[in-house]
Design a protein around this motif. Structure first.
Motif, PDB file in Angstrom:
ATOM      1  N   GLY A  16       0.906  -1.200   0.099  1.00 51.39           N
ATOM      2  CA  GLY A  16      -0.039   0.144  -0.080  1.00 51.39           C
ATOM      3  C   GLY A  16       0.935   1.270   0.046  1.00 51.39           C
ATOM      4  N   VAL A  17       1.977   1.249  -0.252  1.00 50.38           N
ATOM      5  CA  VAL A  17       2.983   2.630  -0.249  1.00 50.38           C
ATOM      6  C   VAL A  17       2.765   2.915  -1.806  1.00 50.38           C
ATOM      7  CG1 VAL A  17       5.178   3.218  -0.139  1.00 50.38           C
ATOM      8  CG2 VAL A  17       4.271   1.497   1.535  1.00 50.38           C
ATOM      9  N   PRO A  18       2.567   4.361  -1.930  1.00 54.65           N
ATOM     10  CA  PRO A  18       2.191   4.862  -3.275  1.00 54.65           C
ATOM     11  C   PRO A  18       3.742   4.873  -4.007  1.00 54.65           C
ATOM     12  CG  PRO A  18       1.377   6.068  -1.509  1.00 54.65           C
ATOM     13  CD  PRO A  18       1.997   5.066  -1.055  1.00 54.65           C
ATOM     14  N   VAL A  19       3.486   4.595  -5.314  1.00 55.73           N
ATOM     15  CA  VAL A  19       4.743   4.500  -6.009  1.00 55.73           C
ATOM     16  C   VAL A  19       4.401   4.949  -7.480  1.00 55.73           C
ATOM     17  CG1 VAL A  19       5.941   2.630  -4.946  1.00 55.73           C
ATOM     18  CG2 VAL A  19       4.529   2.146  -6.972  1.00 55.73           C
ATOM     19  N   LEU A  20       5.151   5.529  -8.382  1.00 49.57           N
ATOM     20  CA  LEU A  20       5.120   6.213  -9.621  1.00 49.57           C
ATOM     21  C   LEU A  20       4.735   4.752 -10.422  1.00 49.57           C
ATOM     22  CD1 LEU A  20       7.698   8.769  -9.809  1.00 49.57           C
ATOM     23  CD2 LEU A  20       5.282   9.269  -9.572  1.00 49.57           C
ATOM     24  N   ASP A  21       4.126   5.108 -11.405  1.00 49.27           N
ATOM     25  CA  ASP A  21       3.703   4.006 -12.407  1.00 49.27           C
ATOM     26  C   ASP A  21       5.130   3.615 -13.049  1.00 49.27           C
ATOM     27  OD1 ASP A  21       2.293   2.095 -13.560  1.00 49.27           O
ATOM     28  OD2 ASP A  21       1.182   3.383 -14.939  1.00 49.27           O
ATOM     29  N   TYR A  22       5.211   2.432 -13.602  1.00 45.64           N
ATOM     30  CA  TYR A  22       6.407   1.992 -14.341  1.00 45.64           C
ATOM     31  C   TYR A  22       6.084   0.725 -15.100  1.00 45.64           C
ATOM     32  CZ  TYR A  22       6.655  -1.842 -11.033  1.00 45.64           C
ATOM     33  OH  TYR A  22       6.378  -2.946 -10.224  1.00 45.64           O
ATOM     34  N   ARG A  23       6.771   0.470 -15.854  1.00 45.96           N
ATOM     35  CA  ARG A  23       6.941  -0.715 -16.816  1.00 45.96           C
ATOM     36  C   ARG A  23       8.179  -1.340 -16.841  1.00 45.96           C
ATOM     37  NH1 ARG A  23       2.472   0.794 -16.537  1.00 45.96           N
ATOM     38  NH2 ARG A  23       0.934   1.031 -18.126  1.00 45.96           N
ATOM     39  N   LEU A  24       8.271  -2.601 -16.674  1.00 48.38           N
ATOM     40  CA  LEU A  24       9.516  -3.260 -16.714  1.00 48.38           C
ATOM     41  C   LEU A  24       9.749  -4.038 -17.965  1.00 48.38           C
ATOM     42  CD1 LEU A  24      11.766  -4.628 -14.889  1.00 48.38           C
ATOM     43  CD2 LEU A  24      10.394  -6.639 -14.380  1.00 48.38           C
ATOM     44  N   ALA A  25      10.973  -3.716 -18.496  1.00 45.31           N
ATOM     45  CA  ALA A  25      11.192  -4.059 -19.995  1.00 45.31           C
ATOM     46  C   ALA A  25      12.520  -4.860 -19.919  1.00 45.31           C
ATOM     47  CB  ALA A  25      11.240  -2.862 -20.824  1.00 45.31           C
ATOM     48  N   SER A  26      12.792  -6.017 -20.500  1.00 46.57           N
ATOM     49  CA  SER A  26      13.758  -6.886 -20.987  1.00 46.57           C
ATOM     50  C   SER A  26      14.560  -6.463 -22.203  1.00 46.57           C
ATOM     51  CB  SER A  26      13.542  -8.219 -20.719  1.00 46.57           C
ATOM     52  OG  SER A  26      12.941  -8.577 -19.500  1.00 46.57           O
ATOM     53  N   THR A  27      13.933  -5.736 -23.001  1.00 49.44           N
ATOM     54  CA  THR A  27      14.801  -5.414 -24.316  1.00 49.44           C
ATOM     55  C   THR A  27      14.354  -3.830 -24.527  1.00 49.44           C
ATOM     56  OG1 THR A  27      12.690  -6.162 -25.526  1.00 49.44           O
ATOM     57  CG2 THR A  27      14.241  -7.928 -25.230  1.00 49.44           C
ATOM     58  N   PRO A  28      15.043  -3.098 -25.562  1.00 51.02           N
ATOM     59  CA  PRO A  28      14.637  -1.770 -26.004  1.00 51.02           C
ATOM     60  C   PRO A  28      13.127  -1.897 -26.676  1.00 51.02           C
ATOM     61  CG  PRO A  28      16.875  -2.196 -26.621  1.00 51.02           C
ATOM     62  CD  PRO A  28      16.223  -3.597 -26.123  1.00 51.02           C
ATOM     63  N   GLU A  29      12.816  -2.787 -27.441  1.00 49.58           N
ATOM     64  CA  GLU A  29      11.224  -2.927 -27.915  1.00 49.58           C
ATOM     65  C   GLU A  29      10.467  -2.843 -26.685  1.00 49.58           C
ATOM     66  OE1 GLU A  29      13.810  -4.787 -28.596  1.00 49.58           O
ATOM     67  OE2 GLU A  29      14.308  -4.245 -30.714  1.00 49.58           O
ATOM     68  N   GLU A  30      10.749  -3.608 -25.673  1.00 52.66           N
ATOM     69  CA  GLU A  30       9.602  -3.520 -24.465  1.00 52.66           C
ATOM     70  C   GLU A  30       9.666  -2.289 -23.994  1.00 52.66           C
ATOM     71  OE1 GLU A  30      10.372  -6.647 -22.183  1.00 52.66           O
ATOM     72  OE2 GLU A  30      10.028  -8.307 -23.379  1.00 52.66           O
ATOM     73  N   ALA A  31      10.807  -1.541 -24.027  1.00 48.82           N
ATOM     74  CA  ALA A  31      10.850  -0.276 -23.324  1.00 48.82           C
ATOM     75  C   ALA A  31      10.021   0.727 -24.145  1.00 48.82           C
ATOM     76  CB  ALA A  31      12.304   0.088 -23.142  1.00 48.82           C
ATOM     77  N   ARG A  32       9.896   0.586 -25.591  1.00 50.53           N
ATOM     78  CA  ARG A  32       9.452   1.413 -26.459  1.00 50.53           C
ATOM     79  C   ARG A  32       7.905   1.300 -26.155  1.00 50.53           C
ATOM     80  NH1 ARG A  32      11.286   1.910 -32.353  1.00 50.53           N
ATOM     81  NH2 ARG A  32      11.182  -0.332 -32.144  1.00 50.53           N
ATOM     82  N   GLU A  33       7.237  -0.105 -26.232  1.00 49.29           N
ATOM     83  CA  GLU A  33       5.929  -0.362 -25.770  1.00 49.29           C
ATOM     84  C   GLU A  33       5.615   0.218 -24.593  1.00 49.29           C
ATOM     85  OE1 GLU A  33       2.278  -1.220 -26.905  1.00 49.29           O
ATOM     86  OE2 GLU A  33       3.818  -1.369 -28.283  1.00 49.29           O
ATOM     87  N   GLY A  34       6.241   0.107 -23.545  1.00 51.99           N
ATOM     88  CA  GLY A  34       5.783   0.546 -22.236  1.00 51.99           C
ATOM     89  C   GLY A  34       5.834   2.031 -22.084  1.00 51.99           C
ATOM     90  N   ALA A  35       6.776   2.736 -22.781  1.00 51.78           N
ATOM     91  CA  ALA A  35       6.814   4.211 -22.841  1.00 51.78           C
ATOM     92  C   ALA A  35       5.503   4.629 -23.492  1.00 51.78           C
ATOM     93  CB  ALA A  35       8.049   4.618 -23.638  1.00 51.78           C
ATOM     94  N   ARG A  36       4.897   4.119 -24.506  1.00 52.76           N
ATOM     95  CA  ARG A  36       4.018   4.407 -25.182  1.00 52.76           C
ATOM     96  C   ARG A  36       2.529   4.304 -24.047  1.00 52.76           C
ATOM     97  NH1 ARG A  36       4.910   1.106 -30.766  1.00 52.76           N
ATOM     98  NH2 ARG A  36       6.288   2.716 -31.802  1.00 52.76           N
ATOM     99  N   GLU A  37       2.668   3.117 -23.597  1.00 50.91           N
ATOM    100  CA  GLU A  37       1.538   3.054 -22.586  1.00 50.91           C
ATOM    101  C   GLU A  37       1.678   4.049 -21.376  1.00 50.91           C
ATOM    102  OE1 GLU A  37       1.998  -0.719 -20.835  1.00 50.91           O
ATOM    103  OE2 GLU A  37       1.579  -1.694 -22.876  1.00 50.91           O
ATOM    104  N   LEU A  38       2.829   4.514 -20.826  1.00 45.52           N
ATOM    105  CA  LEU A  38       2.766   5.646 -20.005  1.00 45.52           C
ATOM    106  C   LEU A  38       2.351   6.676 -20.495  1.00 45.52           C
ATOM    107  CD1 LEU A  38       6.000   4.594 -18.271  1.00 45.52           C
ATOM    108  CD2 LEU A  38       3.749   4.196 -17.247  1.00 45.52           C
TER     109      LEU A  38
END
Length: 227
Positions: A16-38
């Motif tokens: 229950g501790v507030p944290v900023l939303d994030y996405r975990l990525a294992s590859t640059p492609e996953e990072a791009r997709e997570g960035a789009r969602e954020l």
């Protein structure tokens, strides 16, 4: 606790501790997709962080800012290379730690073996000391026995001489052929023969030889103990 940043965020979120939303990525492609969602969720600034268990991540280039998904992809490529280097460094440190532990274990075993060897050497030295002392006492006793027989034979010289006198033969001491009252051994006294004296001398020589041998053993054991 030895955790990656994303693992700590997960634990905070579960409790229950507030944290900023994030996405975990294992590859640059996953990072791009997570960035789009954020970005679609309203984020205006993205932070791409390498997940490495090392200090000074930001100074090493492990924390980068991005404003678009494509920019996040580029930053993630850079972070991915950094993460690989970090993993290699971690693996190297792990191997070095294992080698250091092996060296420590080997040193401990060497110390333990040296202590055991010292105990064995001390035991050998003590036994050699005891054997030498016993041999030295035996040598002294053999010398005392020889000297006692020697003195006894000397005291019996007149009785021994009288035993060799023959009727009508001159005495080798006074030259008289008459032996009216020759010396005699005391009742119950055994005369010390030359063979008795020779045997006692042989025992003395052997005892002293054994004592010297034991002394050499003692000195060798002492040197071995002090090495």
């Amino acid at each position: 606790m030895d955790l990656y940043e994303y693992q700590a965020r997960q634990m905070f979120k579960e409790h229950g501790v507030p944290v900023l939303d994030y996405r975990l990525a294992s590859t640059p492609e996953e990072a791009r997709e997570g960035a789009r969602e954020l970005l679609a969720d309203g984020a205006s600034l993205l932070v791409v962080k390498a997940q490495v268990k090392t200090g000074g991540r930001g100074k090493a280039g492990g924390v980068k800012l991005a404003h678009t998904a494509d920019e996040a992809y580029e930053k993630a490529e850079e972070e991915h290379a950094l993460a690989l280097r970090g993993a290699e460094d971690t693996e190297k440190a792990h191997r070095e730690a294992q080698q250091a532990q092996q060296n420590i274990d080997a040193a401990r075993r060497a110390v333990t073996e040296a202590e055991k060897e010292a105990e064995r050497a001390l035991g050998t030295r003590q036994k050699a000391q005891e054997r030498w002392e016993e041999a030295a006492r035996a040598a002294i006793e053999a010398t005392d026995a020889f000297r006692s027989l020697q003195a006894q034979r000397l005291a019996q010289a007149s009785s021994l001489l009288a035993r060799e006198l023959a009727e009508g033969e001159p005495c080798p001491v006074c030259g008289s052929a008459e032996h009216p009252n020759p010396a005699r051994a005391r009742e119950g006294e055994s005369l010390v023969e030359q063979t008795d004296l020779d045997a006692a001398k042989t025992r003395e020589d052997r005892a002293h030889e054994a004592s010297r041998a034991r002394e050499e053993e003692k000195e060798k054991a002492t040197l071995a103990y002090h090495r």
